[in-house]
Scaffold this active site. Structure first.
Site, PDB file in Angstrom:
ATOM      1  N   ASN A   1       0.776  -1.151   0.023  1.00 16.12           N
ATOM      2  CA  ASN A   1       0.035  -0.064   0.207  1.00 16.12           C
ATOM      3  C   ASN A   1       0.849   1.310  -0.108  1.00 16.12           C
ATOM      4  O   ASN A   1       1.926   1.429   0.785  1.00 16.12           O
ATOM      5  CB  ASN A   1      -0.906  -0.050   1.093  1.00 16.12           C
ATOM      6  CG  ASN A   1      -1.826  -1.284   1.215  1.00 16.12           C
ATOM      7  OD1 ASN A   1      -2.080  -1.816   0.221  1.00 16.12           O
ATOM      8  ND2 ASN A   1      -2.559  -1.525   2.415  1.00 16.12           N
TER       9      ASN A   1
ATOM     10  N   HIS B   1       5.883  -0.597  -2.856  1.00 17.99           N
ATOM     11  CA  HIS B   1       5.411   0.055  -4.079  1.00 17.99           C
ATOM     12  C   HIS B   1       5.479   1.589  -3.745  1.00 17.99           C
ATOM     13  O   HIS B   1       4.920   2.412  -4.720  1.00 17.99           O
ATOM     14  CB  HIS B   1       3.904  -0.324  -4.379  1.00 17.99           C
ATOM     15  CG  HIS B   1       3.742  -1.828  -4.846  1.00 17.99           C
ATOM     16  ND1 HIS B   1       2.697  -2.637  -4.827  1.00 17.99           N
ATOM     17  CD2 HIS B   1       4.887  -2.645  -5.064  1.00 17.99           C
ATOM     18  CE1 HIS B   1       2.646  -3.633  -5.385  1.00 17.99           C
ATOM     19  NE2 HIS B   1       4.008  -3.829  -5.513  1.00 17.99           N
TER      20      HIS B   1
ATOM     21  N   CYS C   1      10.944  20.291  -9.222  1.00 19.25           N
ATOM     22  CA  CYS C   1      11.940  20.046  -8.095  1.00 19.25           C
ATOM     23  C   CYS C   1      12.654  21.195  -7.756  1.00 19.25           C
ATOM     24  O   CYS C   1      13.040  21.941  -8.499  1.00 19.25           O
ATOM     25  CB  CYS C   1      13.066  19.125  -8.934  1.00 19.25           C
ATOM     26  SG  CYS C   1      14.435  18.627  -7.856  1.00 19.25           S
TER      27      CYS C   1
ATOM     28  N   CYS D   1      16.402  21.232  -9.019  1.00 15.65           N
ATOM     29  CA  CYS D   1      16.720  21.311 -10.498  1.00 15.65           C
ATOM     30  C   CYS D   1      15.828  21.677 -11.449  1.00 15.65           C
ATOM     31  O   CYS D   1      15.739  21.960 -12.552  1.00 15.65           O
ATOM     32  CB  CYS D   1      17.501  20.139 -11.141  1.00 15.65           C
ATOM     33  SG  CYS D   1      16.437  18.641 -11.213  1.00 15.65           S
TER      34      CYS D   1
HETATM   35  N1  APR Z   1     -10.260  -7.123   4.655  1.00 15.90           N
HETATM   36  C1  APR Z   1      -9.891  -8.174   4.178  1.00 15.90           C
HETATM   37  N2  APR Z   1      -9.598  -8.191   2.765  1.00 15.90           N
HETATM   38  C2  APR Z   1     -10.141  -7.277   1.795  1.00 15.90           C
HETATM   39  C3  APR Z   1     -11.052  -6.349   2.514  1.00 15.90           C
HETATM   40  C4  APR Z   1     -11.316  -6.146   3.882  1.00 15.90           C
HETATM   41  N3  APR Z   1     -11.940  -5.462   4.378  1.00 15.90           N
HETATM   42  N4  APR Z   1     -11.424  -5.589   1.365  1.00 15.90           N
HETATM   43  C5  APR Z   1     -11.180  -6.370   0.326  1.00 15.90           C
HETATM   44  N5  APR Z   1     -10.485  -7.383   0.420  1.00 15.90           N
HETATM   45  C6  APR Z   1      -9.658  -8.119  -0.365  1.00 15.90           C
HETATM   46  C7  APR Z   1      -9.992  -8.198  -1.603  1.00 15.90           C
HETATM   47  O1  APR Z   1     -11.067  -9.561  -1.563  1.00 15.90           O
HETATM   48  C8  APR Z   1      -8.773  -8.698  -2.614  1.00 15.90           C
HETATM   49  O2  APR Z   1      -8.391 -10.006  -2.312  1.00 15.90           O
HETATM   50  O3  APR Z   1      -8.382  -7.482  -0.571  1.00 15.90           O
HETATM   51  C9  APR Z   1      -7.779  -7.653  -1.710  1.00 15.90           C
HETATM   52  C10 APR Z   1      -7.465  -6.345  -2.572  1.00 15.90           C
HETATM   53  O4  APR Z   1      -6.684  -6.781  -3.652  1.00 15.90           O
HETATM   54  P1  APR Z   1      -6.364  -5.767  -4.807  1.00 15.90           P
HETATM   55  O5  APR Z   1      -7.254  -4.774  -5.106  1.00 15.90           O
HETATM   56  O6  APR Z   1      -5.774  -6.286  -5.881  1.00 15.90           O
HETATM   57  O7  APR Z   1      -5.052  -5.044  -4.066  1.00 15.90           O
HETATM   58  P2  APR Z   1      -3.681  -5.585  -3.889  1.00 15.90           P
HETATM   59  O8  APR Z   1      -3.406  -6.839  -3.700  1.00 15.90           O
HETATM   60  O9  APR Z   1      -2.932  -4.890  -2.595  1.00 15.90           O
HETATM   61  O10 APR Z   1      -3.047  -5.119  -5.059  1.00 15.90           O
HETATM   62  C11 APR Z   1      -1.504  -5.203  -5.514  1.00 15.90           C
HETATM   63  O11 APR Z   1      -1.805  -3.970  -7.579  1.00 15.90           O
HETATM   64  O12 APR Z   1      -2.549  -2.093  -8.617  1.00 15.90           O
HETATM   65  C12 APR Z   1      -1.519  -2.668  -7.957  1.00 15.90           C
HETATM   66  O13 APR Z   1       0.396  -1.455  -6.943  1.00 15.90           O
HETATM   67  C13 APR Z   1      -1.160  -1.837  -6.839  1.00 15.90           C
HETATM   68  O14 APR Z   1      -0.117  -2.490  -4.593  1.00 15.90           O
HETATM   69  C14 APR Z   1      -1.198  -2.817  -5.595  1.00 15.90           C
HETATM   70  C15 APR Z   1      -1.052  -3.964  -6.093  1.00 15.90           C
END
Ligand code: APR
Length: 244
Positions: free
Chosen positions: A104, A121, A149, A152
């Protein structure tokens, strides 16, 4: 096994673990009101994150990319850590050998007080010069478009690892170390589809760690982990710290 016995087993494992690593994704911040990436709330105009969070998108149209980050900054600025962020911070204080890896960029783990962490990230509240590479904190909401910046005068970009970019070497090294050395890996709120983080559960498992997943939904990692607790992170993670 029932959810109750899974919870007890995980609490036992946590209380006897020497080294604990936690991996978090957007799901842990969903309860604070930060939209996840792959959920229905993750929409902005008609663009997908994957089409804006790339070096090519920034080269093509840096204003559009900054507008998108401004939209996210405005949204994230109004959010606060929730009980799950706070529980992860308490776990850090309770365990001497602890590390948090978060995908995150919202900074909510830091806001909750976490200190032993890798924001693999990047962080939405940091900017980086596209020329001299200087990184600085910037909490402006909205940020001026296009930001420049101070050293620069070149264009600044978000200090975020975009699709198609590598993680910072120091983060990769730290992750490899804490994944290989941990007794337990807790994987919280990530869909487990974006690499390299999507491979972290498997690395920890191969080196003998007990791997537990906390998520609202099943993920591609669910088949390989030792235990899954389905539900909201803000409800489940605090339970892990309650006395046995
Ligand atoms: N509690 C637990 N899990 C949850 C909740 C909650 N309240 N709400 C959603 N989820 C779960 C969803 O079911 C899903 O499996 O969290 C997950 C979120 O998935 P993504 O949206 O894909 O997020 P993430 O896995 O962090 O994405 C990875 O992708 O877009 C890029 O760089 C961005 O860091 C990010 C990376």
């Amino acid at each position: 096994m029932s959810r109750g016995s899974d919870l007890t087993l995980l609490k036992e494992k946590l209380s006897s673990a020497g080294a604990i690593t936690v991996l978090t994704g957007a799901g842990i911040s969903a309860d604070s009101g930060v939209p996840t990436f792959r959920g229905v709330d993750g929409l902005w105009r008609n663009y997908r994150a994957e089409d804006l969070a790339t070096p090519e998108a920034f080269e093509r149209d840096p204003r559009l990319v900054w507008e998108w980050y401004n939209w996210r900054r405005e949204l994230i600025a109004t959010t606060r850590p929730n009980d799950a962020h706070r529980a992860v911070e308490r776990l850090e204080r309770r365990c001497t050998d602890f590390w948090l890896i978060t995908q995150n960029v919202d900074g909510l783990h830091r806001d909750a007080g976490s200190q032993k962490l890798s924001e693999i990230h990047g962080n939405i509240w940091k900017v980086r010069c596209t020329d001299c590479g200087a990184v600085e904190d910037n909490r402006d909401v909205p940020i001026a478009i296009l930001p420049r910046c101070r050293r620069c005068d070149s264009v600044l970009r978000p200090h975020i690892v975009w699709f198609g970019e590598s993680l910072f070497a120091k983060d990769l090294e730290q992750c490899a170390m804490v994944l290989r050395n941990c007794d337990i890996l807790l994987v919280i709120g990530t869909s487990g589809v974006v690499y390299p983080a999507a491979g972290f559960a498997s690395i920890a498992k191969q080196t003998g760690a007990f791997v537990a997943e906390i998520n609202l939904d099943p993920t591609p990692q669910s088949a390989l982990v030792d235990l899954t607790l389905h539900g909201r992170a803000k409800d489940i993670v605090p339970l892990l710290l309650e006395p046995l």
